[in-house]
Design a protein around this motif. Structure first.
Motif, PDB file in Angstrom:
ATOM      1  N   GLN A 117      10.717   6.110  15.347  1.00 27.09           N
ATOM      2  CA  GLN A 117       9.655   5.931  14.349  1.00 27.09           C
ATOM      3  C   GLN A 117       8.252   5.887  14.942  1.00 27.09           C
ATOM      4  OE1 GLN A 117      12.347   2.616  12.989  1.00 27.09           O
ATOM      5  NE2 GLN A 117      11.002   2.699  11.202  1.00 27.09           N
ATOM      6  N   LEU A 118       8.153   5.936  16.279  1.00 24.12           N
ATOM      7  CA  LEU A 118       6.855   5.681  16.905  1.00 24.12           C
ATOM      8  C   LEU A 118       5.991   6.920  17.124  1.00 24.12           C
ATOM      9  CD1 LEU A 118       7.403   3.036  19.744  1.00 24.12           C
ATOM     10  CD2 LEU A 118       6.944   2.665  17.320  1.00 24.12           C
ATOM     11  N   PRO A 151       8.990  -5.774  13.681  1.00 23.28           N
ATOM     12  CA  PRO A 151       9.143  -5.953  12.224  1.00 23.28           C
ATOM     13  C   PRO A 151       8.746  -4.737  11.396  1.00 23.28           C
ATOM     14  CG  PRO A 151       8.168  -7.921  13.193  1.00 23.28           C
ATOM     15  CD  PRO A 151       8.174  -6.859  14.268  1.00 23.28           C
ATOM     16  N   TYR A 152       7.853  -3.911  11.913  1.00 25.07           N
ATOM     17  CA  TYR A 152       7.478  -2.694  11.183  1.00 25.07           C
ATOM     18  C   TYR A 152       8.631  -1.693  11.197  1.00 25.07           C
ATOM     19  CZ  TYR A 152       2.806  -4.627  11.892  1.00 25.07           C
ATOM     20  OH  TYR A 152       1.716  -5.466  11.919  1.00 25.07           O
ATOM     21  N   LEU A 153       9.372  -1.690  12.326  1.00 31.40           N
ATOM     22  CA  LEU A 153      10.472  -0.728  12.479  1.00 31.40           C
ATOM     23  C   LEU A 153      11.628  -1.046  11.540  1.00 31.40           C
ATOM     24  CD1 LEU A 153      10.454  -0.560  16.393  1.00 31.40           C
ATOM     25  CD2 LEU A 153       9.263   0.944  14.783  1.00 31.40           C
ATOM     26  N   ALA A 154      11.667  -2.291  11.052  1.00 27.67           N
ATOM     27  CA  ALA A 154      12.718  -2.661  10.096  1.00 27.67           C
ATOM     28  C   ALA A 154      12.539  -1.913   8.775  1.00 27.67           C
ATOM     29  CB  ALA A 154      12.687  -4.173   9.858  1.00 27.67           C
ATOM     30  N   HIS A 155      11.366  -1.340   8.557  1.00 24.16           N
ATOM     31  CA  HIS A 155      11.136  -0.545   7.342  1.00 24.16           C
ATOM     32  C   HIS A 155      11.547   0.890   7.644  1.00 24.16           C
ATOM     33  CE1 HIS A 155       8.752  -3.582   4.980  1.00 24.16           C
ATOM     34  NE2 HIS A 155       8.794  -4.140   6.179  1.00 24.16           N
ATOM     35  N   GLU A 156      12.795   1.175   7.335  1.00 24.22           N
ATOM     36  CA  GLU A 156      13.424   2.435   7.746  1.00 24.22           C
ATOM     37  C   GLU A 156      12.613   3.657   7.307  1.00 24.22           C
ATOM     38  OE1 GLU A 156      17.864   4.279   7.211  1.00 24.22           O
ATOM     39  OE2 GLU A 156      17.499   2.212   6.542  1.00 24.22           O
ATOM     40  N   GLY A 157      12.433   4.558   8.226  1.00 26.97           N
ATOM     41  CA  GLY A 157      11.768   5.818   7.889  1.00 26.97           C
ATOM     42  C   GLY A 157      10.255   5.756   7.960  1.00 26.97           C
ATOM     43  N   ARG A 158       9.687   4.536   7.999  1.00 28.66           N
ATOM     44  CA  ARG A 158       8.222   4.446   8.096  1.00 28.66           C
ATOM     45  C   ARG A 158       7.802   4.641   9.551  1.00 28.66           C
ATOM     46  NH1 ARG A 158       6.072   3.484   2.620  1.00 28.66           N
ATOM     47  NH2 ARG A 158       7.979   2.911   1.529  1.00 28.66           N
ATOM     48  N   GLY A 159       6.587   5.055   9.750  1.00 27.21           N
ATOM     49  CA  GLY A 159       6.083   5.314  11.090  1.00 27.21           C
ATOM     50  C   GLY A 159       5.216   4.184  11.605  1.00 27.21           C
ATOM     51  N   VAL A 160       5.218   4.022  12.921  1.00 29.92           N
ATOM     52  CA  VAL A 160       4.419   2.990  13.579  1.00 29.92           C
ATOM     53  C   VAL A 160       3.680   3.659  14.731  1.00 29.92           C
ATOM     54  CG1 VAL A 160       4.491   0.790  14.789  1.00 29.92           C
ATOM     55  CG2 VAL A 160       6.120   1.241  12.935  1.00 29.92           C
ATOM     56  N   ILE A 161       2.373   3.649  14.667  1.00 30.51           N
ATOM     57  CA  ILE A 161       1.566   4.372  15.657  1.00 30.51           C
ATOM     58  C   ILE A 161       0.833   3.352  16.512  1.00 30.51           C
ATOM     59  CG2 ILE A 161      -0.188   6.141  15.986  1.00 30.51           C
ATOM     60  CD1 ILE A 161       0.591   7.330  13.327  1.00 30.51           C
ATOM     61  N   TYR A 179       0.805  -1.226   0.000  1.00 33.67           N
ATOM     62  CA  TYR A 179       0.000   0.000   0.000  1.00 33.67           C
ATOM     63  C   TYR A 179       0.837   1.275   0.000  1.00 33.67           C
ATOM     64  CZ  TYR A 179      -4.104  -2.909   0.803  1.00 33.67           C
ATOM     65  OH  TYR A 179      -5.108  -3.834   0.672  1.00 33.67           O
ATOM     66  N   ASP A 180       2.132   1.158   0.262  1.00 35.16           N
ATOM     67  CA  ASP A 180       3.007   2.324   0.313  1.00 35.16           C
ATOM     68  C   ASP A 180       2.518   3.388   1.296  1.00 35.16           C
ATOM     69  OD1 ASP A 180       5.265   3.795  -0.286  1.00 35.16           O
ATOM     70  OD2 ASP A 180       4.405   4.726  -2.079  1.00 35.16           O
ATOM     71  N   ALA A 181       2.006   2.921   2.435  1.00 34.90           N
ATOM     72  CA  ALA A 181       1.624   3.858   3.497  1.00 34.90           C
ATOM     73  C   ALA A 181       2.884   4.406   4.152  1.00 34.90           C
ATOM     74  CB  ALA A 181       0.767   3.148   4.538  1.00 34.90           C
ATOM     75  N   ASP A 182       2.789   5.617   4.694  1.00 35.71           N
ATOM     76  CA  ASP A 182       3.930   6.208   5.402  1.00 35.71           C
ATOM     77  C   ASP A 182       4.002   5.730   6.847  1.00 35.71           C
ATOM     78  OD1 ASP A 182       4.923   8.157   3.305  1.00 35.71           O
ATOM     79  OD2 ASP A 182       2.802   8.661   3.422  1.00 35.71           O
ATOM     80  N   ALA A 183       2.843   5.344   7.381  1.00 33.69           N
ATOM     81  CA  ALA A 183       2.789   4.837   8.756  1.00 33.69           C
ATOM     82  C   ALA A 183       1.608   3.884   8.866  1.00 33.69           C
ATOM     83  CB  ALA A 183       2.634   5.982   9.754  1.00 33.69           C
ATOM     84  N   VAL A 184       1.639   3.065   9.906  1.00 37.20           N
ATOM     85  CA  VAL A 184       0.547   2.116  10.131  1.00 37.20           C
ATOM     86  C   VAL A 184       0.231   2.107  11.625  1.00 37.20           C
ATOM     87  CG1 VAL A 184       2.107   0.113  10.431  1.00 37.20           C
ATOM     88  CG2 VAL A 184      -0.239  -0.275   9.642  1.00 37.20           C
TER      89      VAL A 184
END
Lengths: 270, 270
Positions: free
Chosen positions: A182-183, A132-142, A114-119
């Protein structure tokens, strides 16, 4: 640019803290969109284009697409947002939570498919369900912390270590889980005092705040409780009160007016 | 027939407590299936057909399909299980959790779109995040309680009301949330003593127990801890240790052997 940098830039550039939530329900669409195979995409695209000038982020809720077998329209929608609103982050609201090997698959779904910036993710299964979400560098995890629904109190308000559980989640997120910065945290607008407590625990961490609009949260109390020293730090989400502000063919302009009004009300108290 | 009735009937008829978990990863498929557009369905169908004689339920994990844009293959797979293995319940492992209006959409996804007999859900957002699934009469809802992953302890083991949080969840599920008798709980096999405690709290409620096989849970200890007076009450799940028992073109017969062996080992201790 990382999710957090994009968000900070978007807040400054747009002078808006509004996150427009995209929860499309075909039964609520105007007549002109009914019974069209791509109605969900068309509806959401019209909302995005109309509200874009007043928003700093968008939050599609995946359940509304999945219930209608419309994953392809969600892909199209996120691509459309990236293309027409570059720099405005897209948060995929999915509230995923599973063991590491499965979380890797969900992370691929959110960030690659989906190419979301954060999930958004659920903390009940602990850190290895988030890692595992944090392994995607630069993406956000909320991470869900204090949710806006009535049942949110069933677990989140249980006393543990001398505090309600949601505060322990905030502390884990701030002190143990956020090595790469990233959080963010979900904290409902229905509980402004709790937003204030969470802000005290997490410093400048972005807070995704649903619950104004249809769920009844108070904007002034929310903004005063959650703003950072710079007057930002919040993604204040409104979904139904914006996207269903009008129910006829004027739905997009009604949504634009509702978005503008919400942005302006938020800005009164920043 | 309700999910709980189907399950009870299936346990008695098949004399198996084995739930075969379907976590398809194309990178682990044998060469003959690589690069085929319907490889995920073909792989899972072969596993289902080979292991069906030794199982009493199946549990597809939706993340593995979603990461590969293969929702249509998941629909096909569940239809195939219903057609070829009538009476064996299908649990959609999705671990959903969201506010009521969104949970309604997830319930439609699980029960109407995919026609699953039960779905796994996350309790962090409380009862109103679970209630919309219960509106689908006869379907099952399996709530995360004590998960099998290392990070499971981060929240679930926090002391609250004089007990670890997971025990409070078990009690809420048994005493407050289960008016219509549709609930089960997820309790990991990596913690047999905790299975025993949960069994003591919830009476005859079905327990979905992942964690034997690849995650290392002990079968004897699990069965002795979790069985009901009738020697059932458990969906003991194995995914990777069965579906990847063989990695070449004999993968289906290797899976059948692994399933048979797992069923037989479980039955030694019932």
């Amino acid at each position: 640019m990382s999710f957090i940098e994009s968000l900070t830039t978007a807040w400054a550039r747009t002078q808006s803290l509004l996150c427009v939530g995209l929860d499309p329900e075909p039964s609520k669409f105007p007549g002109s969109l009914k019974n069209r195979s791509d109605a969900i995409f068309d509806f959401c695209r019209a909302i995005v284009d109309a509200t874009g000038p007043y928003a700093s982020s968008f939050k599609p809720q995946i359940a509304y697409f999945a219930a209608h077998r419309a994953e392809d329209q969600l892909e199209q929608l996120i691509a459309h947002i990236h293309e027409t609103h570059p720099g405005l982050p897209v948060i995929l609201d999915a509230k995923r939570g599973d063991i590491g090997s499965t979380a890797e698959q969900y992370a691929r779904e959110a960030f690659e498919r989906y190419d979301a910036d954060a999930v958004t993710v659920n903390p009940y299964m602990g850190f290895d369900s988030i890692e595992p979400y944090l392994a995607h560098e630069g993406r956000g995890v909320i991470v869900l912390c204090r949710t806006s629904n009535p049942g949110g109190s069933d677990l989140q308000f249980l006393e543990t270590q001398g505090r309600p559980l949601y505060q322990v989640v905030a502390q884990l997120a701030a002190e143990k889980w956020n090595a790469a910065g990233q959080l963010g945290l979900v904290v409902g607008a229905t509980f402004p005092k709790e937003i204030e407590v969470v802000r005290g625990i997490v410093g400048e961490m972005p807070l995704l705040i649903p619950g104004i609009g249809a769920q009844g949260g108070d904007v002034e109390a929310t903004v005063r409780a959650g703003r950072t020293a710079g007057g930002a730090g919040m993604l204040i989400n409104s979904s139904r009160a914006i996207i269903y502000a009008g129910r006829d063919d004027d739905f997009a302009s009604a949504a634009a007016q509702a978005a503008k009004k919400t942005r302006d009300t938020i800005n009164l108290y920043r």
